[in-house]
Write a protein that holds these residues in place. Sequence first.
Motif, mmCIF file in Angstrom:
data_model
loop_
_atom_site.group_PDB
_atom_site.id
_atom_site.type_symbol
_atom_site.label_atom_id
_atom_site.label_comp_id
_atom_site.label_asym_id
_atom_site.label_seq_id
_atom_site.Cartn_x
_atom_site.Cartn_y
_atom_site.Cartn_z
ATOM 1 N N VAL A 61 0.858 -1.184 0.000
ATOM 2 C CA VAL A 61 0.000 0.000 0.000
ATOM 3 C C VAL A 61 0.891 1.230 0.000
ATOM 4 C CG1 VAL A 61 -1.729 1.309 1.282
ATOM 5 C CG2 VAL A 61 -1.815 -1.184 1.279
ATOM 6 N N LYS A 62 0.602 2.168 -0.915
ATOM 7 C CA LYS A 62 1.338 3.433 -0.919
ATOM 8 C C LYS A 62 0.399 4.556 -0.496
ATOM 9 C CE LYS A 62 4.163 6.684 -3.373
ATOM 10 N NZ LYS A 62 4.899 7.027 -4.565
ATOM 11 N N ILE A 63 0.823 5.286 0.515
ATOM 12 C CA ILE A 63 0.095 6.471 0.952
ATOM 13 C C ILE A 63 0.643 7.635 0.146
ATOM 14 C CG2 ILE A 63 -0.399 7.999 2.889
ATOM 15 C CD1 ILE A 63 -0.094 5.523 4.723
ATOM 16 N N ALA A 64 -0.228 8.272 -0.606
ATOM 17 C CA ALA A 64 0.178 9.347 -1.515
ATOM 18 C C ALA A 64 0.717 10.556 -0.754
ATOM 19 C CB ALA A 64 -1.011 9.767 -2.370
ATOM 20 N N ALA A 65 1.588 11.304 -1.413
ATOM 21 C CA ALA A 65 2.181 12.502 -0.812
ATOM 22 C C ALA A 65 1.103 13.475 -0.351
ATOM 23 C CB ALA A 65 3.119 13.174 -1.799
ATOM 24 N N ARG A 66 0.066 13.630 -1.140
ATOM 25 C CA ARG A 66 -1.014 14.558 -0.767
ATOM 26 C C ARG A 66 -1.676 14.132 0.547
ATOM 27 N NH1 ARG A 66 -6.194 16.347 -4.446
ATOM 28 N NH2 ARG A 66 -7.163 17.625 -2.835
ATOM 29 N N THR A 67 -1.923 12.838 0.697
ATOM 30 C CA THR A 67 -2.512 12.322 1.937
ATOM 31 C C THR A 67 -1.567 12.546 3.109
ATOM 32 O OG1 THR A 67 -3.741 10.660 0.699
ATOM 33 C CG2 THR A 67 -3.466 10.268 3.053
ATOM 34 N N THR A 68 -0.283 12.305 2.892
ATOM 35 C CA THR A 68 0.709 12.510 3.945
ATOM 36 C C THR A 68 0.710 13.961 4.410
ATOM 37 O OG1 THR A 68 2.099 10.747 3.038
ATOM 38 C CG2 THR A 68 3.166 12.320 4.511
#
Length: 74
Positions: free
Chosen positions: A3-10
Motif C-alpha cells: 500500500v502506498k500512501i500518496a504525498a497529498r494524503t501525507t
Amino acid sequence: MLVKIAARTTKETPTDRLHRLISRLRLGGAEVIVGGVDDPAQVSAVWTSGASYVQGSLIHEPLPHLRFDWSEVA
C-alpha cells in the motif's frame, strides 16, 4: 499486499491520524510506502509508526559513497 500512501494524503493528514492508518495497515499484513515525507519530525513519526518504506525530499537513495549537493538546498 503493498500500500502506498500518496504525498497529498501525507501532507493533509494530521500526524496522529497518519500514525494510526499506518499501524492499522501493518496489522493487516500490508507493506506500507509513505510518500511526500518532507519534514524531519515527520520522518521520525512515520518510521516509528511502522512504515516499510519512506519517500520524500529528505530521503536519498543508498549510494556506495555519501554525497550531498548543498547547491540544491533552498
